[in-house]
Design a protein around this motif. Structure first.
Motif, PDB file in Angstrom:
ATOM      1  N   ARG A  29      -3.659   9.174  -0.227  1.00 40.87           N
ATOM      2  CA  ARG A  29      -3.968   7.715  -0.274  1.00 40.87           C
ATOM      3  C   ARG A  29      -4.597   7.600   1.197  1.00 40.87           C
ATOM      4  O   ARG A  29      -3.952   8.088   2.357  1.00 40.87           O
ATOM      5  N   VAL A  30      -6.025   7.277   1.637  1.00 43.24           N
ATOM      6  CA  VAL A  30      -6.672   7.185   2.650  1.00 43.24           C
ATOM      7  C   VAL A  30      -7.420   5.918   2.885  1.00 43.24           C
ATOM      8  O   VAL A  30      -7.370   5.137   2.160  1.00 43.24           O
ATOM      9  N   LEU A  31      -7.020   5.482   4.351  1.00 43.71           N
ATOM     10  CA  LEU A  31      -7.455   4.267   4.644  1.00 43.71           C
ATOM     11  C   LEU A  31      -8.329   4.359   6.130  1.00 43.71           C
ATOM     12  O   LEU A  31      -7.591   4.773   6.938  1.00 43.71           O
ATOM     13  N   PHE A  32      -9.314   3.960   6.082  1.00 45.40           N
ATOM     14  CA  PHE A  32     -10.138   3.802   7.401  1.00 45.40           C
ATOM     15  C   PHE A  32     -10.330   2.141   7.716  1.00 45.40           C
ATOM     16  O   PHE A  32     -10.933   1.411   7.059  1.00 45.40           O
ATOM     17  N   SER A  33      -9.924   1.697   8.821  1.00 49.40           N
ATOM     18  CA  SER A  33     -10.075   0.238   9.219  1.00 49.40           C
ATOM     19  C   SER A  33     -10.541   0.312  10.563  1.00 49.40           C
ATOM     20  O   SER A  33     -10.100   0.994  11.509  1.00 49.40           O
ATOM     21  N   ARG A  57     -18.311  -6.523  11.992  1.00 51.61           N
ATOM     22  CA  ARG A  57     -17.192  -7.027  11.397  1.00 51.61           C
ATOM     23  C   ARG A  57     -16.140  -5.949  11.016  1.00 51.61           C
ATOM     24  O   ARG A  57     -16.547  -4.665  10.720  1.00 51.61           O
ATOM     25  N   THR A  58     -15.103  -6.291  11.243  1.00 54.19           N
ATOM     26  CA  THR A  58     -13.856  -5.411  10.874  1.00 54.19           C
ATOM     27  C   THR A  58     -13.914  -5.220   9.132  1.00 54.19           C
ATOM     28  O   THR A  58     -13.567  -6.142   8.502  1.00 54.19           O
ATOM     29  N   SER A  59     -13.973  -4.004   8.735  1.00 49.17           N
ATOM     30  CA  SER A  59     -13.927  -3.609   7.442  1.00 49.17           C
ATOM     31  C   SER A  59     -13.154  -2.388   7.112  1.00 49.17           C
ATOM     32  O   SER A  59     -12.524  -1.817   8.118  1.00 49.17           O
ATOM     33  N   SER A  60     -12.993  -1.811   5.934  1.00 49.92           N
ATOM     34  CA  SER A  60     -12.279  -1.006   5.700  1.00 49.92           C
ATOM     35  C   SER A  60     -12.621  -0.136   4.235  1.00 49.92           C
ATOM     36  O   SER A  60     -13.493  -0.499   3.734  1.00 49.92           O
ATOM     37  N   VAL A  61     -12.413   1.305   4.536  1.00 50.70           N
ATOM     38  CA  VAL A  61     -12.621   2.088   3.391  1.00 50.70           C
ATOM     39  C   VAL A  61     -11.378   2.756   3.096  1.00 50.70           C
ATOM     40  O   VAL A  61     -10.572   3.306   3.644  1.00 50.70           O
ATOM     41  N   GLU A  62     -11.256   2.484   1.714  1.00 52.31           N
ATOM     42  CA  GLU A  62      -9.756   3.053   0.992  1.00 52.31           C
ATOM     43  C   GLU A  62      -9.954   3.530  -0.170  1.00 52.31           C
ATOM     44  O   GLU A  62     -10.727   2.900  -1.172  1.00 52.31           O
ATOM     45  N   GLY A  63      -8.965   4.329  -0.584  1.00 56.72           N
ATOM     46  CA  GLY A  63      -8.784   4.975  -1.996  1.00 56.72           C
ATOM     47  C   GLY A  63      -7.726   6.105  -2.060  1.00 56.72           C
ATOM     48  O   GLY A  63      -7.307   6.436  -1.062  1.00 56.72           O
ATOM     49  N   LEU A  64      -7.576   6.745  -3.271  1.00 58.35           N
ATOM     50  CA  LEU A  64      -6.945   7.842  -3.704  1.00 58.35           C
ATOM     51  C   LEU A  64      -7.705   9.034  -3.932  1.00 58.35           C
ATOM     52  O   LEU A  64      -8.819   8.992  -4.823  1.00 58.35           O
ATOM     53  N   THR A 119     -20.043   2.009  14.815  1.00 57.38           N
ATOM     54  CA  THR A 119     -18.620   2.044  14.422  1.00 57.38           C
ATOM     55  C   THR A 119     -17.689   2.077  15.356  1.00 57.38           C
ATOM     56  O   THR A 119     -17.885   2.610  16.341  1.00 57.38           O
ATOM     57  N   GLY A 120     -16.643   1.038  14.961  1.00 56.94           N
ATOM     58  CA  GLY A 120     -15.560   0.760  16.162  1.00 56.94           C
ATOM     59  C   GLY A 120     -15.966   0.153  17.529  1.00 56.94           C
ATOM     60  O   GLY A 120     -15.575   0.505  18.348  1.00 56.94           O
ATOM     61  N   ILE A 173      -7.218   5.823  11.211  1.00 60.59           N
ATOM     62  CA  ILE A 173      -7.080   6.205   9.957  1.00 60.59           C
ATOM     63  C   ILE A 173      -5.638   6.452   9.500  1.00 60.59           C
ATOM     64  O   ILE A 173      -4.780   6.923  10.008  1.00 60.59           O
ATOM     65  N   ILE A 174      -5.395   6.132   8.193  1.00 60.35           N
ATOM     66  CA  ILE A 174      -4.077   6.300   7.652  1.00 60.35           C
ATOM     67  C   ILE A 174      -3.982   7.061   6.547  1.00 60.35           C
ATOM     68  O   ILE A 174      -4.822   6.863   5.504  1.00 60.35           O
ATOM     69  N   ILE A 175      -3.187   8.095   6.531  1.00 64.13           N
ATOM     70  CA  ILE A 175      -3.214   8.904   5.571  1.00 64.13           C
ATOM     71  C   ILE A 175      -1.623   9.153   4.724  1.00 64.13           C
ATOM     72  O   ILE A 175      -0.727   9.260   5.627  1.00 64.13           O
ATOM     73  N   GLU A 176      -1.461   8.914   3.609  1.00 63.74           N
ATOM     74  CA  GLU A 176      -0.156   9.058   2.948  1.00 63.74           C
ATOM     75  C   GLU A 176      -0.110   9.988   1.400  1.00 63.74           C
ATOM     76  O   GLU A 176      -1.192   9.883   0.927  1.00 63.74           O
ATOM     77  N   GLU A 177       0.827  10.542   1.513  1.00 65.00           N
ATOM     78  CA  GLU A 177       0.937  11.620   0.373  1.00 65.00           C
ATOM     79  C   GLU A 177       1.782  10.739  -0.715  1.00 65.00           C
ATOM     80  O   GLU A 177       2.840  10.497  -0.328  1.00 65.00           O
ATOM     81  N   LEU A 178       1.317  10.815  -1.952  1.00 64.25           N
ATOM     82  CA  LEU A 178       2.055   9.958  -2.942  1.00 64.25           C
ATOM     83  C   LEU A 178       2.409  10.959  -4.055  1.00 64.25           C
ATOM     84  O   LEU A 178       1.521  11.720  -4.452  1.00 64.25           O
TER      85      LEU A 178
END
Length: 255
Positions: free
Chosen positions: A150-154, A205-212, A240-241, A248-253
Motif C-alpha cells: 500500500r503506497v501513499l503520496f501526500s 493544493r495539497t493532494s494525494s496519490v494512493e493505492g495497492l 510538486t511540494g 511517501i508512506i509504504i506498508e506491506e499488507l
C-alpha cells in the motif's frame, strides 16, 4: 305332717350340703386330657370320648374361635434410594487390536505470525517544479512475495497553463508502473485561463496519490513518484511540494 315325710325332709337337708362340697372338690382336680379317650376295648366305657368328637371340636375352634381377615391396607410409599455399592474389581485387559496401515509423512509448514512492516519518507518544502520525470523516491524492504504494498503520496500539487493542459502523477516500483491490477495515479486537468483578465489560474493544493499493488517479489523495492503528461493532452506548468511537507508512506499488507 306325718313322721315319714319329716324324716325325708331331714335326709334331703343333710345330703345337699355334702353334694355341694364334693362338687367343689372335683373341680379342683385337673383332668388328664387323655383320660377319656377311647383305646382298644374302652369304646364301651361310659366316659370315653371318640376321635371324631376331637376333630369336630378342632373344626369348631378353627371356624368360630379365630378372627376373620380384614380388607387389605393402602400401599406404602417408596423407600429412599439405597447408597452406592462397593466398586467392583477391574476387568481383565482386552487383547491388542489389529495393526494399522502405514501412514504417510507430511511436512507441516508453520508460518510465522504477521509482523507490521511499513516505512515513511518525508521532505520539507520539496518545491520541485519539473513537468516530466521523477519527483521523489523511497526504498522499502518487502518481506514476502505473497503480500501487497500500500503506497501513499501526500503533498502540494499545481498545474497552470494559458490553454487547456493535463498532468499526471503516478507511482513506479523498481522503475515500472503497477500491473497488479492497474497503475496507481492521480491527474489534474486545467482548461484555458480567463481571457478577460488576461491571466492564468495558479492554485497549489495539497493532494494525494494512493493505492495497492500486488505481484511484487520480496526484497528491496524502489518506490518512486513521477510526473508526466496525460494521453492526448498537452502538458502544462507543473509543481510538486511547494511550501509544504511532502511524504511517501509504504506498508506491506497480507493478502
Amino acid at each position: 305332717m306325718s313322721p315319714l315325710v319329716a324324716s325325708l325332709l331331714l335326709l334331703i337337708c343333710l345330703a345337699l350340703p355334702l353334694y355341694g362340697v364334693e362338687k367343689v372338690r372335683n373341680r379342683g382336680y385337673r383332668k388328664d386330657p387323655d383320660a377319656d379317650k377311647c383305646t382298644g376295648n374302652d369304646a364301651e366305657k361310659r366316659n370315653c370320648t371318640s376321635h371324631s368328637e376331637e376333630r369336630g371340636s378342632s373344626y369348631s375352634k378353627q371356624r368360630f374361635g379365630s378372627c376373620m381377615q380384614g380388607p387389605a391396607g393402602t400401599t406404602g410409599r417408596e423407600g429412599n434410594p439405597g447408597t452406592n455399592g462397593i466398586p467392583g474389581t477391574p476387568g481383565i485387559p482386552g487383547r491388542d487390536g489389529l495393526k494399522g496401515e502405514k501412514g504417510e509423512c507430511i511436512n507441516e509448514i508453520f508460518e510465522e505470525p504477521w509482523r507490521p512492516n511499513y516505512k515513511q519518507c518525508a521532505w520539507n518544502s520539496l518545491n520541485y517544479g519539473i513537468d516530466l520525470g521523477k519527483v521523489a523516491d523511497c526504498t522499502f524492504t518487502k518481506l514476502r512475495s505473497d503480500s501487497a504494498l500500500r503506497v501513499l503520496f501526500s503533498g502540494s500539487l499545481r498545474l497552470k497553463c494559458k490553454n487547456a493542459c493535463c498532468q499526471r502523477w503516478y507511482f513506479t516500483f523498481n522503475g515500472a508502473e503497477c500491473t497488479g491490477p492497474l497503475p496507481i495515479e492521480s491527474i489534474i486537468y486545467l482548461d484555458q485561463g480567463s481571457p478577460e483578465l488576461n491571466s492564468t489560474i495558479n492554485i497549489h493544493r495539497t493532494s494525494s496519490v494512493e493505492g495497492l499493488c500486488e505481484g511484487i517479489k520480496a526484497g528491496l523495492v524502489d518506490v518512486a513518484v513521477w510526473v508526466g503528461t496525460c494521453a492526448d493532452y498537452p502538458r502544462g506548468d507543473a509543481s510538486t511540494g511547494w511550501n509544504s511537507v511532502s511524504r511517501i508512506i509504504i506498508e506491506e499488507l497480507p493478502k
